[in-house]
Design an enzyme around this catalytic site. Structure first.
Site, PDB file in Angstrom:
ATOM      1  N   ASP A   1      48.823  52.163  37.807  1.00  0.00           N
ATOM      2  CA  ASP A   1      48.919  51.341  36.589  1.00  0.00           C
ATOM      3  C   ASP A   1      47.612  50.664  36.222  1.00  0.00           C
ATOM      4  O   ASP A   1      47.517  50.051  35.153  1.00  0.00           O
ATOM      5  CB  ASP A   1      50.019  50.280  36.762  1.00  0.00           C
ATOM      6  CG  ASP A   1      51.397  50.912  36.696  1.00  0.00           C
ATOM      7  OD1 ASP A   1      52.249  50.592  37.550  1.00  0.00           O
ATOM      8  OD2 ASP A   1      51.610  51.756  35.808  1.00  0.00           O
TER       9      ASP A   1
ATOM     10  N   HIS B   1      50.308  48.869  46.752  1.00  0.00           N
ATOM     11  CA  HIS B   1      51.312  49.948  46.712  1.00  0.00           C
ATOM     12  C   HIS B   1      52.034  49.991  48.051  1.00  0.00           C
ATOM     13  O   HIS B   1      51.418  49.770  49.098  1.00  0.00           O
ATOM     14  CB  HIS B   1      50.640  51.306  46.449  1.00  0.00           C
ATOM     15  CG  HIS B   1      51.581  52.311  45.891  1.00  0.00           C
ATOM     16  ND1 HIS B   1      52.461  53.007  46.687  1.00  0.00           N
ATOM     17  CD2 HIS B   1      51.821  52.700  44.622  1.00  0.00           C
ATOM     18  CE1 HIS B   1      53.189  53.808  45.917  1.00  0.00           C
ATOM     19  NE2 HIS B   1      52.818  53.638  44.661  1.00  0.00           N
TER      20      HIS B   1
HETATM   21  C1  SDX Z   1      54.220  51.634  40.483  1.00  0.00           C
HETATM   22  O1  SDX Z   1      56.626  53.073  44.539  1.00  0.00           O
HETATM   23  C2  SDX Z   1      55.952  53.782  43.735  1.00  0.00           C
HETATM   24  O2  SDX Z   1      55.592  54.931  44.011  1.00  0.00           O
HETATM   25  C3  SDX Z   1      55.658  53.132  42.391  1.00  0.00           C
HETATM   26  C4  SDX Z   1      54.720  53.900  41.483  1.00  0.00           C
HETATM   27  C5  SDX Z   1      55.343  55.186  40.989  1.00  0.00           C
HETATM   28  O3  SDX Z   1      54.596  56.142  40.668  1.00  0.00           O
HETATM   29  O4  SDX Z   1      56.580  55.214  40.827  1.00  0.00           O
HETATM   30  O5  SDX Z   1      53.514  54.202  42.170  1.00  0.00           O
HETATM   31  C6  SDX Z   1      54.387  53.091  40.219  1.00  0.00           C
HETATM   32  O6  SDX Z   1      55.161  50.901  40.393  1.00  0.00           O
HETATM   33  C7  SDX Z   1      52.873  51.138  40.944  1.00  0.00           C
HETATM   34  C8  SDX Z   1      52.909  49.622  41.319  1.00  0.00           C
HETATM   35  C9  SDX Z   1      52.787  48.814  40.027  1.00  0.00           C
HETATM   36  N1  SDX Z   1      52.965  47.371  40.319  1.00  0.00           N
HETATM   37  C10 SDX Z   1      51.931  46.519  40.337  1.00  0.00           C
HETATM   38  O7  SDX Z   1      50.758  46.842  40.144  1.00  0.00           O
HETATM   39  C11 SDX Z   1      52.336  45.071  40.580  1.00  0.00           C
HETATM   40  C12 SDX Z   1      51.414  44.446  41.633  1.00  0.00           C
HETATM   41  N2  SDX Z   1      51.652  45.073  42.920  1.00  0.00           N
HETATM   42  C13 SDX Z   1      52.495  44.389  43.859  1.00  0.00           C
HETATM   43  O8  SDX Z   1      53.559  43.674  43.296  1.00  0.00           O
HETATM   44  C14 SDX Z   1      52.830  45.211  45.101  1.00  0.00           C
HETATM   45  O9  SDX Z   1      51.656  45.721  45.575  1.00  0.00           O
HETATM   46  C15 SDX Z   1      53.850  46.330  44.997  1.00  0.00           C
HETATM   47  C16 SDX Z   1      55.108  45.876  44.345  1.00  0.00           C
HETATM   48  C17 SDX Z   1      53.280  47.481  44.274  1.00  0.00           C
HETATM   49  C18 SDX Z   1      54.156  46.767  46.431  1.00  0.00           C
HETATM   50  O10 SDX Z   1      54.764  45.701  47.030  1.00  0.00           O
HETATM   51  P1  SDX Z   1      55.140  45.672  48.587  1.00  0.00           P
HETATM   52  O11 SDX Z   1      54.865  46.972  49.239  1.00  0.00           O
HETATM   53  O12 SDX Z   1      56.509  45.095  48.688  1.00  0.00           O
HETATM   54  O13 SDX Z   1      54.088  44.667  49.164  1.00  0.00           O
HETATM   55  P2  SDX Z   1      54.315  43.093  49.263  1.00  0.00           P
HETATM   56  O14 SDX Z   1      54.621  42.502  47.918  1.00  0.00           O
HETATM   57  O15 SDX Z   1      55.263  42.836  50.394  1.00  0.00           O
HETATM   58  O16 SDX Z   1      52.848  42.610  49.678  1.00  0.00           O
HETATM   59  C19 SDX Z   1      52.362  42.780  51.006  1.00  0.00           C
HETATM   60  C20 SDX Z   1      51.167  41.841  51.103  1.00  0.00           C
HETATM   61  C21 SDX Z   1      51.514  40.417  50.660  1.00  0.00           C
HETATM   62  O17 SDX Z   1      50.616  39.561  51.308  1.00  0.00           O
HETATM   63  P3  SDX Z   1      51.168  38.655  52.554  1.00  0.00           P
HETATM   64  O18 SDX Z   1      52.324  37.838  52.012  1.00  0.00           O
HETATM   65  O19 SDX Z   1      51.626  39.674  53.595  1.00  0.00           O
HETATM   66  O20 SDX Z   1      49.983  37.848  52.981  1.00  0.00           O
HETATM   67  O21 SDX Z   1      50.127  42.285  50.217  1.00  0.00           O
HETATM   68  C22 SDX Z   1      49.937  41.307  49.205  1.00  0.00           C
HETATM   69  C23 SDX Z   1      51.163  40.417  49.185  1.00  0.00           C
HETATM   70  O22 SDX Z   1      50.824  39.123  48.693  1.00  0.00           O
HETATM   71  N3  SDX Z   1      49.838  42.032  47.924  1.00  0.00           N
HETATM   72  C24 SDX Z   1      49.079  41.639  46.914  1.00  0.00           C
HETATM   73  C25 SDX Z   1      49.301  42.607  45.908  1.00  0.00           C
HETATM   74  N4  SDX Z   1      50.166  43.518  46.344  1.00  0.00           N
HETATM   75  C26 SDX Z   1      50.495  43.155  47.603  1.00  0.00           C
HETATM   76  N5  SDX Z   1      48.244  40.584  46.769  1.00  0.00           N
HETATM   77  C27 SDX Z   1      47.634  40.491  45.568  1.00  0.00           C
HETATM   78  N6  SDX Z   1      47.799  41.375  44.555  1.00  0.00           N
HETATM   79  C28 SDX Z   1      48.617  42.438  44.687  1.00  0.00           C
HETATM   80  N7  SDX Z   1      48.780  43.298  43.682  1.00  0.00           N
END
Ligand code: SDX
Length: 377
Positions: free
Chosen positions: A311, A257
């Site tokens: 989620d 998140h």
């Molecule tokens: C919702 O914003 C909100 O409030 C949204 C929400 C709401 O109520 O409206 O809470 C609802 O959308 C919840 C999120 C649902 N999405 C997912 O579950 C999809 C999986 N999650 C990721 O795609 C991610 O965590 C996000 C999109 C939720 C957040 O993305 P960010 O903040 O842009 O983080 P990032 O993609 O830049 O990741 C930062 C690091 C990376 O590693 P490095 O490249 O720095 O080594 O964390 C890692 C990412 O690879 N990472 C994950 C991960 N999420 C982040 N690694 C593995 N699995 C994951 N789920």
């Protein structure tokens, strides 16, 4: 300075929702989410989010009655939905149907409190009917009329399943709607505010937000979590799945998140709702798989602040309620309309059109070249 995804960049002031991502706390207008989920209703919480205060008894009664009066869809909208391909995703059906309301209520009087109240009532009232209608229509059946004698959540489950729901199922569903109603400037709410800032109508605002919510990185994750759990299929396969995913740098759906660096408080509450349903209607072995994923992920992803989000467990609740998987995100939208409308009103109260800038990385000025003088390849 470039801030990808606007991470950490405040683009507005807002009094609607407060998140403490380090403590895992979430408040709507100052009320802790756990208290609202335990004591409030979705419609009361909707009123609170949009108008800023808990309604009086008469205000709540008037709001509930107005929404009950506006649940029905025009036959034109229903007939339009019958032209949608049955194979289409329900989020696309919802976005199209929500946008179509702008054709019926085209008057844009966004400085008129009565127009705003009417638009709020219509959208809160009709979005669930649209979701349920497409479910019946894509099965080749006529949609079911809303029942005026059923409260909001019970009526939605009735329109969807053609059966009056068990009171526990209706109460759990209503509490899920409370939990999903608002979450500050998430992508779909930001989309709503950007659209609102051009002073277009509220139906276009909601259609923009629905399209944004549909993405798998946002509201679409709840559907993908169940697919992931079914792929893992056994608690003792969780660790290997996670290690493979992390090696391949694929995202674990339902984890991570932008704001929360601890477990999403909504995930914990959704687990308790799922357990309430399992106690009454029997467990779901996917829940054991989910708990194994969470446990195995903790040492692997926890140090990076990556924990279950809203989620991760929501789909297990909806699955137990017998809701088809591709309706999980439309249900997220039914709830989040409350937050989107609260932000629509707030944007209008102190509006400035969103127009950020960019860092240009394209070509320097060039001269046009005639076709026969260009490179042959
Ligand atoms: C919702 O914003 C909100 O409030 C949204 C929400 C709401 O109520 O409206 O809470 C609802 O959308 C919840 C999120 C649902 N999405 C997912 O579950 C999809 C999986 N999650 C990721 O795609 C991610 O965590 C996000 C999109 C939720 C957040 O993305 P960010 O903040 O842009 O983080 P990032 O993609 O830049 O990741 C930062 C690091 C990376 O590693 P490095 O490249 O720095 O080594 O964390 C890692 C990412 O690879 N990472 C994950 C991960 N999420 C982040 N690694 C593995 N699995 C994951 N789920």
């Amino acid at each position: 300075m470039l801030r990808p995804g606007l991470e950490g960049v405040p683009v507005t002031q807002s009094a609607i929702c407060d998140i403490d991502g380090n403590q895992g706390e979430l408040n709507y207008r100052g009320y802790p989410i756990a208290e609202l989920a335990a004591k409030s209703s979705f419609l009361e919480t909707t009123f609170l989010l949009i108008w800023g205060e808990l309604p009086s008894a008469s205000q709540l009664r008037d709001f509930e009655e107005a929404i009950q009066m506006h649940r029905r869809l025009s036959f034109r909208v229903r007939d339009m939905m019958k032209c949608f391909p049955a194979s289409g995703h329900p989020m696309d059906a919802l976005q199209s149907s929500a946008a179509s309301l702008g054709l019926f209520y085209s008057r844009r009087a966004i400085d008129d409190p009565e127009y705003i109240y009417d638009a709020v009532v219509r959208l809160i009232a009709k979005i669930p009917t649209m979701v349920a209608a497409f479910q019946l229509i894509r099965k080749g059946e006529d949609p079911i009329r809303p029942r005026d004698d059923l409260p909001y959540s019970a009526n939605f489950l009735y329109m969807l399943t053609e059966k009056e729901p068990d009171p526990l199922a209706a109460r759990v569903f209503d509490r899920c709607l409370i939990l999903h109603a608002e979450h500050s400037l998430n992508a779909s709410t930001f989309s709503a505010r950007v659209t609102a800032s051009t002073l277009t109508d509220p139906y276009a605002v909601i259609a923009s937000a629905v399209g944004t919510l549909a993405g798998p990185l946002h509201g679409g994750a709840n559907e993908d979590v169940i697919a992931m759990l079914e792929e893992i299929n056994s608690p003792d396969k969780a660790k290997a799945y996670l290690e493979r995913a992390i090696t391949k740098k694929t995202k674990i759906m339902g984890f991570g998140h932008r704001e929360y660096k601890v477990k999403d408080p909504r995930a914990t509450l959704l687990q308790s709702f799922a357990e309430d349903l399992f106690a009454r209607f029997g467990t779901d072995e996917m829940y054991n798989v989910a708990k194994a994923v969470e446990n195995e992920a903790s040492p692997l992803l926890g140090p990076k602040g990556i924990y279950p989000n809203v989620d991760f467990y929501s789909g297990l609740v909806y699955r137990k309620l017998g809701i088809p998987r591709d309706l999980f995100t439309p249900i997220f939208a039914i709830s989040r309309v409350a937050g989107w409308l609260a932000h629509w009103r707030e944007q209008l109260s102190a509006n400035r059109i969103f127009r950020p800038t960019q860092i240009y990385t394209g070509a320097k000025t060039r001269t046009w070249v005639a076709l026969d003088e260009r490179a042959k390849n």
